[in-house]
Design an enzyme around this catalytic site. Structure first.
Site, PDB file in Angstrom:
ATOM      1  N   GLU A 274     -50.431  -8.787 -17.597  1.00  0.00           N
ATOM      2  CA  GLU A 274     -49.188  -7.968 -18.271  1.00  0.00           C
ATOM      3  C   GLU A 274     -49.318  -7.445 -19.654  1.00  0.00           C
ATOM      4  OE1 GLU A 274     -45.885 -10.552 -17.212  1.00  0.00           O
ATOM      5  OE2 GLU A 274     -46.845 -10.875 -15.298  1.00  0.00           O
TER       6      GLU A 274
ATOM      7  N   GLU B 186     -49.732 -11.693  -6.298  1.00  0.00           N
ATOM      8  CA  GLU B 186     -48.543 -12.530  -6.208  1.00  0.00           C
ATOM      9  C   GLU B 186     -47.565 -12.079  -5.330  1.00  0.00           C
ATOM     10  OE1 GLU B 186     -47.191 -13.052 -10.443  1.00  0.00           O
ATOM     11  OE2 GLU B 186     -49.151 -13.020 -11.083  1.00  0.00           O
TER      12      GLU B 186
HETATM   13  O1  G3I Z   1     -42.343 -28.343 -16.270  1.00  0.00           O
HETATM   14  C1  G3I Z   1     -41.304 -27.775 -17.312  1.00  0.00           C
HETATM   15  C2  G3I Z   1     -40.437 -29.025 -16.966  1.00  0.00           C
HETATM   16  O2  G3I Z   1     -40.908 -30.180 -17.644  1.00  0.00           O
HETATM   17  C3  G3I Z   1     -39.078 -28.767 -17.839  1.00  0.00           C
HETATM   18  O3  G3I Z   1     -38.021 -29.715 -17.720  1.00  0.00           O
HETATM   19  C4  G3I Z   1     -38.194 -27.261 -17.308  1.00  0.00           C
HETATM   20  C5  G3I Z   1     -37.114 -27.145 -18.269  1.00  0.00           C
HETATM   21  O4  G3I Z   1     -36.763 -25.557 -17.888  1.00  0.00           O
HETATM   22  O5  G3I Z   1     -39.232 -26.264 -17.314  1.00  0.00           O
HETATM   23  C6  G3I Z   1     -40.491 -26.607 -16.851  1.00  0.00           C
HETATM   24  O6  G3I Z   1     -41.318 -25.561 -16.953  1.00  0.00           O
HETATM   25  C7  G3I Z   1     -40.979 -24.364 -16.284  1.00  0.00           C
HETATM   26  C8  G3I Z   1     -42.152 -23.970 -15.293  1.00  0.00           C
HETATM   27  O7  G3I Z   1     -42.125 -22.833 -14.754  1.00  0.00           O
HETATM   28  C9  G3I Z   1     -42.564 -25.004 -14.389  1.00  0.00           C
HETATM   29  O8  G3I Z   1     -41.540 -24.931 -13.497  1.00  0.00           O
HETATM   30  C10 G3I Z   1     -40.876 -23.361 -17.362  1.00  0.00           C
HETATM   31  O9  G3I Z   1     -39.645 -23.542 -18.095  1.00  0.00           O
HETATM   32  C11 G3I Z   1     -40.716 -21.925 -16.565  1.00  0.00           C
HETATM   33  O10 G3I Z   1     -40.478 -20.918 -17.546  1.00  0.00           O
HETATM   34  C12 G3I Z   1     -41.913 -21.573 -15.798  1.00  0.00           C
HETATM   35  O11 G3I Z   1     -41.544 -20.329 -15.098  1.00  0.00           O
HETATM   36  C13 G3I Z   1     -42.685 -19.909 -14.529  1.00  0.00           C
HETATM   37  C14 G3I Z   1     -42.845 -18.425 -14.945  1.00  0.00           C
HETATM   38  O12 G3I Z   1     -43.884 -17.816 -14.488  1.00  0.00           O
HETATM   39  C15 G3I Z   1     -43.222 -18.445 -16.471  1.00  0.00           C
HETATM   40  O13 G3I Z   1     -44.340 -19.295 -16.843  1.00  0.00           O
HETATM   41  C16 G3I Z   1     -42.570 -19.610 -12.809  1.00  0.00           C
HETATM   42  O14 G3I Z   1     -42.397 -21.024 -12.319  1.00  0.00           O
HETATM   43  C17 G3I Z   1     -43.761 -18.905 -12.427  1.00  0.00           C
HETATM   44  O15 G3I Z   1     -43.201 -18.632 -11.093  1.00  0.00           O
HETATM   45  C18 G3I Z   1     -43.711 -17.552 -12.983  1.00  0.00           C
HETATM   46  O16 G3I Z   1     -44.890 -16.976 -12.617  1.00  0.00           O
HETATM   47  C19 G3I Z   1     -45.294 -15.580 -13.196  1.00  0.00           C
HETATM   48  C20 G3I Z   1     -46.548 -15.349 -13.184  1.00  0.00           C
HETATM   49  O17 G3I Z   1     -47.169 -16.355 -13.851  1.00  0.00           O
HETATM   50  C21 G3I Z   1     -46.991 -13.934 -13.705  1.00  0.00           C
HETATM   51  N1  G3I Z   1     -46.367 -12.922 -12.923  1.00  0.00           N
HETATM   52  C22 G3I Z   1     -44.874 -12.964 -12.896  1.00  0.00           C
HETATM   53  C23 G3I Z   1     -44.564 -14.426 -12.247  1.00  0.00           C
HETATM   54  C24 G3I Z   1     -43.185 -14.654 -12.100  1.00  0.00           C
HETATM   55  O18 G3I Z   1     -42.401 -14.638 -13.262  1.00  0.00           O
END
Ligand code: G3I
Length: 378
Positions: free
Chosen positions: A166, A281
């Site tokens: 991105e 994705e």
């Molecule tokens: O693991 C922690 C947990 O310990 C904590 O309690 C919790 C509190 O909010 O957060 C958890 O981490 C989260 C993680 O997902 C695991 O669930 C993060 O906050 C959250 O920001 C993260 O979101 C991910 C996002 O990317 C940002 O990395 C989504 O699951 C994931 O589906 C999303 O995937 C992205 C691709 O990597 C790139 N393309 C877009 C796609 C959708 O946004």
């Protein structure tokens, strides 16, 4: 040269390497209503020279047998949803934690599946310590050290890496369309080339990929973003930067229109550069759809079918991954929740692991494209 046979040969070799056996090419056997074994997405994909899979989470593979079984049955290509991002791997500036990522690799190896790495350089999912640590003086070193260590850790074991994720955001107003990310601000526009070269130094086999979203539809803004992505890839190729594929994330929304000639032409231009395209994705958000579950499912499955029908006509599209395998855990319920509070229905299996119309739309798209697959003749 028949592209299908080339794609098929590629998959045969990688399957044999992973499992020590060749899969039967015919998926004719087995009754029509089963969804595992010979009728799984995995088998239908392999039969037609495709890799097909989904994003996964290590804890669910370990703790939820139905989740693990569904992933094992339906996928021959996995990607970590979060476990291989900076935030997951880097608890501290001087520490790496590969526990979850290694667990996913072990699962893939145990089930004869390939694994994609996601991702080595992104403006999101950076660890808490990054902002207070990275400076203009050390950011390049931070980036190359991370890539050397992480891509080195997995060297020789991955199908591909999303090296840079991105990097284009036209709204930021730069002529080259580059997003004003921390990497751009701290390292400069060459951070992309630097990342790809560092990845190739660390791993000589993974297919190095540039991955982005919002480049699927024929709208003016997505057309503009596609053009900037293509220019970026052309610049990298012209400079001899090691890049092998473009990832089209394909986070679609039902009711937002269907992709068309613009995406098809983009895939062909990427192919003309000698690059593969991965659908990295794929999911279809139904947050804008009213109506019954059946009506929503029908609309979502139709978009999957139309989309895959379009992209799978192109011989350089070699892999399809959905962003998750079951509605139970889709990110869309957090980021694009439905106003009526209903859970999203956006993936091949619903929250109870029953196959949805999406499953059947994907499977028939895998089957039908091979009949219409243009053979280039020898
Ligand atoms: O693991 C922690 C947990 O310990 C904590 O309690 C919790 C509190 O909010 O957060 C958890 O981490 C989260 C993680 O997902 C695991 O669930 C993060 O906050 C959250 O920001 C993260 O979101 C991910 C996002 O990317 C940002 O990395 C989504 O699951 C994931 O589906 C999303 O995937 C992205 C691709 O990597 C790139 N393309 C877009 C796609 C959708 O946004």
């Amino acid at each position: 040269m028949h592209i299908r046979s080339t794609r098929r040969n590629f998959l045969q070799q990688s399957t044999f390497a992973a499992t020590g056996c060749l899969l039967p090419w015919s998926s004719a056997a087995a009754s029509a209503d089963t969804v595992d074994g010979p009728r799984s997405l995995r088998t239908h994909a392999q039969t037609h020279g495709l890799l097909s899979g989904c994003a996964v989470v290590a804890e669910r593979l370990a703790d939820e047998p139905t989740y693990a079984d569904t992933v094992a049955q339906q996928a021959n290509l996995l990607v970590a949803e979060n476990a291989m991002k900076w935030r997951a791997l880097r608890p501290a500036a001087d520490k790496y934690n590969f526990t979850q990522a290694d667990a996913i690799l072990a699962f893939a190896d145990a089930h004869g599946q390939r694994l994609r790495g996601h991702n080595l350089c992104w403006h999101e999912a950076l660890p808490e310590w990054f902002q207070s640590t990275a400076t203009r003086e050390n950011a390049r070193r931070l980036l190359t050290d991370h890539i050397q260590h992480v891509a080195g850790h997995f060297a020789g074991k991955l199908h591909s890496w999303d090296v840079v994720n991105e990097a284009i955001d036209v709204k930021d107003g730069r002529p080259d369309g580059l997003r004003k990310s921390p990497w751009l601000e701290l390292v400069g526009p060459d951070y992309i080339e630097i990342a790809f070269r560092a990845a190739r130094m660390a791993d000589s086999t993974a297919l190095l990929t540039y991955n982005d979203y919002g480049i699927e539809l024929d709208t003016p803004e997505q057309e503009q973003k596609r053009a900037r992505v293509l220019e970026l890839v052309q610049r990298l190729k012209l400079k001899g930067v090691p890049i092998h594929a473009v990832g089209v994330q394909s986070h679609l929304t039902a009711g937002d229109g269907v992709p068309g000639a613009g995406l098809r032409d983009f895939i062909r231009e990427v192919g003309a550069l000698g690059l593969q395209v991965f659908i990295t994705e794929l999911d279809v958000s139904d947050h804008n759809l009213a109506g019954s579950t059946v009506e929503r499912d029908t609309a979502v499955a139709k978009l999957y079918g139309d989309y895959l029908g379009l992209v799978l006509k192109e011989p350089n599209v070699t892999a399809i991954l959905t962003w998750g395998i079951t509605d139970k855990y889709t990110w869309l319920n957090h980021e694009h929740a439905r106003r009526d509070g209903q859970p999203q229905r956006c993936l091949p299996f619903d929250a109870e692991y029953k196959p949805t119309p999406v499953f059947f739309a994907m499977r028939s798209a895998y089957d039908s494209h091979s009949q219409t697959q243009p053979s280039l003749g020898s």
